[in-house]
Design a protein around this motif. Structure first.
Motif, short mmCIF file in Angstrom:
data_model
loop_
_atom_site.label_atom_id
_atom_site.label_comp_id
_atom_site.label_asym_id
_atom_site.label_seq_id
_atom_site.Cartn_x
_atom_site.Cartn_y
_atom_site.Cartn_z
N PRO A 34 0.81 -1.18 -0.48
CA PRO A 34 0.35 -0.08 0.13
C PRO A 34 1.10 1.45 0.07
CG PRO A 34 -0.15 -1.11 1.72
CD PRO A 34 0.91 -1.87 1.09
N GLY A 35 2.35 1.56 0.33
CA GLY A 35 2.96 2.09 0.51
C GLY A 35 3.34 3.24 -1.34
N LEU A 36 3.08 1.59 -1.72
CA LEU A 36 3.54 2.69 -3.28
C LEU A 36 2.51 3.26 -4.47
CD1 LEU A 36 6.06 -0.82 -4.37
CD2 LEU A 36 6.37 1.58 -3.47
N MET A 37 1.49 3.57 -3.38
CA MET A 37 0.01 3.67 -3.70
C MET A 37 -0.63 4.71 -3.11
SD MET A 37 -2.25 0.36 -4.42
CE MET A 37 -1.46 -0.57 -3.10
N ASN B 62 11.44 -5.24 3.77
CA ASN B 62 9.87 -4.35 3.84
C ASN B 62 10.82 -3.45 4.15
OD1 ASN B 62 7.87 -6.38 5.59
ND2 ASN B 62 9.74 -7.40 6.22
N CYS B 63 9.76 -2.74 3.62
CA CYS B 63 9.88 -0.87 3.57
C CYS B 63 9.29 -0.77 4.40
CB CYS B 63 10.79 -0.14 2.77
SG CYS B 63 11.38 -0.60 1.98
N ARG B 64 9.83 1.12 5.12
CA ARG B 64 7.74 2.24 5.95
C ARG B 64 8.55 3.79 6.45
NH1 ARG B 64 6.47 -0.28 11.12
NH2 ARG B 64 4.95 -1.59 9.80
N TYR B 65 7.44 4.24 5.64
CA TYR B 65 8.08 5.56 5.48
C TYR B 65 6.39 6.03 6.57
CZ TYR B 65 5.25 5.74 1.13
OH TYR B 65 4.32 5.66 0.61
N ASN B 66 6.98 7.47 6.95
CA ASN B 66 5.57 8.50 7.32
C ASN B 66 4.86 9.38 6.77
OD1 ASN B 66 4.91 6.10 9.21
ND2 ASN B 66 6.60 6.35 10.23
N PRO B 67 4.86 9.95 5.29
CA PRO B 67 4.49 10.77 5.10
C PRO B 67 3.22 11.76 5.95
CG PRO B 67 2.49 9.16 3.80
CD PRO B 67 3.63 8.82 4.50
N GLU B 68 3.67 12.93 6.72
CA GLU B 68 3.11 13.79 7.50
C GLU B 68 2.81 15.03 7.14
OE1 GLU B 68 6.55 14.41 9.84
OE2 GLU B 68 6.27 12.55 11.04
N VAL B 69 2.39 15.30 5.61
CA VAL B 69 2.44 16.56 4.02
C VAL B 69 1.73 16.01 3.50
CG1 VAL B 69 3.09 18.75 3.08
CG2 VAL B 69 4.60 17.88 5.84
N ALA B 70 0.70 16.40 2.82
CA ALA B 70 0.05 16.45 1.60
C ALA B 70 0.79 16.51 0.43
CB ALA B 70 -1.15 17.26 1.75
N GLY B 71 0.94 15.71 -0.50
CA GLY B 71 1.52 16.55 -2.01
C GLY B 71 1.99 15.45 -2.43
N GLY C 272 3.09 4.02 4.69
CA GLY C 272 3.61 3.95 3.70
C GLY C 272 4.54 2.64 3.59
N ASP C 273 3.58 1.16 3.85
CA ASP C 273 4.42 0.00 3.94
C ASP C 273 4.75 -0.68 2.67
OD1 ASP C 273 4.56 -0.06 6.85
OD2 ASP C 273 2.98 -0.38 6.96
N PHE C 274 5.34 -1.19 2.83
CA PHE C 274 5.89 -1.88 1.47
C PHE C 274 7.04 -2.50 1.53
CE2 PHE C 274 8.38 1.98 0.52
CZ PHE C 274 9.56 1.84 -0.86
N GLN C 275 6.88 -4.05 0.67
CA GLN C 275 8.26 -5.01 0.73
C GLN C 275 9.35 -5.05 -1.03
OE1 GLN C 275 4.51 -5.92 1.06
NE2 GLN C 275 5.20 -5.21 3.31
N VAL C 276 10.18 -4.87 -0.77
CA VAL C 276 11.01 -5.42 -1.89
C VAL C 276 11.74 -7.02 -1.81
CG1 VAL C 276 12.67 -4.45 -2.99
CG2 VAL C 276 11.78 -3.17 -1.96
N PHE C 277 11.10 -7.55 -3.50
CA PHE C 277 11.13 -8.66 -3.21
C PHE C 277 12.71 -8.90 -4.13
CE2 PHE C 277 6.68 -8.51 -2.64
CZ PHE C 277 6.63 -9.47 -1.48
N THR C 278 13.99 -9.40 -3.40
CA THR C 278 15.13 -9.76 -4.33
C THR C 278 15.96 -11.06 -4.64
OG1 THR C 278 16.30 -9.54 -2.13
CG2 THR C 278 15.85 -7.66 -2.85
N ARG C 279 14.62 -12.14 -3.63
CA ARG C 279 15.49 -13.34 -4.25
C ARG C 279 16.01 -13.77 -5.35
NH1 ARG C 279 11.64 -18.53 -4.09
NH2 ARG C 279 13.18 -20.06 -4.80
N ASP C 280 15.77 -13.51 -6.01
CA ASP C 280 16.37 -14.34 -7.70
C ASP C 280 16.84 -12.84 -8.13
OD1 ASP C 280 15.10 -16.22 -7.53
OD2 ASP C 280 13.22 -15.84 -8.54
N ALA C 281 17.66 -11.95 -6.90
CA ALA C 281 18.21 -11.28 -7.76
C ALA C 281 19.84 -11.21 -7.84
CB ALA C 281 17.92 -9.59 -6.91
N GLY C 282 20.49 -12.00 -7.36
CA GLY C 282 21.49 -11.93 -7.48
C GLY C 282 22.27 -11.05 -6.04
N HIS C 283 23.45 -10.75 -6.17
CA HIS C 283 24.18 -9.62 -5.70
C HIS C 283 23.83 -8.82 -6.14
CE1 HIS C 283 26.99 -13.31 -3.94
NE2 HIS C 283 27.42 -13.67 -4.66
N GLY C 284 24.01 -7.70 -4.86
CA GLY C 284 23.30 -6.22 -4.56
C GLY C 284 23.09 -5.66 -3.85
N THR C 285 22.93 -4.29 -3.90
CA THR C 285 23.04 -3.76 -3.47
C THR C 285 21.40 -2.95 -3.79
OG1 THR C 285 25.31 -2.78 -2.18
CG2 THR C 285 23.75 -1.24 -1.66
#
Length: 187
Positions: A103-106, A152-161, A114-127
């Protein structure tokens, strides 16, 4: 004596991209008569072909074409014995194998996490890097490891925009990134 020169395969700190050709030059001029052979083992333990191109003066170019992210071992033999520094460890990333959802990407409302997940299972090495920019410029994104190479990622939007969420793997945007969302005031 066998020499290896040039080629990004020798740079152990380099992370290569899946789908690109990775090359290594091998000079067998001072090694006497013999046969050069190479085989790579991919991240899932499967054999990956290595193309051997004969150049002039008993020099060769080896080309490895990677198809997925992960660690490859490139075994190079001359007369059945490993050449110096073989096997070569090659790290490969695949930003196209990564995706994000949640939902954090909508579009949302001020005060919603703003919660969302990033799935990196088949990405190989990287940052992984995640940056969220909004009306107050950049602000903090909390990230923590989940199961099966999920972040897992989270941010907190406090201002509209308008907010922009940049998700990158090895400095390249993943599929769908950057995400642009609108955060509205609650009525």
């Amino acid at each position: 004596m066998i020499k290896t020169t040039g080629g990004r395969m020798l740079q152990s700190d380099t992370v290569h991209r899946a789908g690109e050709s990775i090359e290594l030059d091998v000079d067998t001029q001072d090694a006497g008569d013999g046969q050069l052979a190479a085989v790579a083992i991919g991240p899932k333990g499967d054999a990956v072909p290595v193309e051997i191109i004969a150049n002039r003066n008993r020099t060769f170019t080896l080309k490895l074409l990677t198809s997925r992210g992960g660690r490859y071992l490139v075994n190079v033999y001359f007369n059945g014995s490993h050449i110096p520094n073989s096997p070569f460890k090659v790290r490969v990333c695949n930003p196209e194998a990564i995706w994000a959802e949640g939902p954090g990407l909508m579009d949302s409302f001020v005060g919603d996490q703003g919660d969302f997940q990033v799935f990196t299972r088949d990405a190989g090495h990287g940052t992984l890097s995640v940056r969220v920019n909004g009306p107050k410029d950049k602000f903090r994104v909390d990230m923590w490891k989940g199961a099966d190479r999920t972040v897992n990622c989270r941010y907190n939007p406090e201002v509209a925009g308008k907010y922009t969420i940049n998700i990158k793997w090895e400095d390249e945007h993943i599929k769908g990134s950057p995400y642009t969302i609108q955060v509205r005031k609650t009525s």
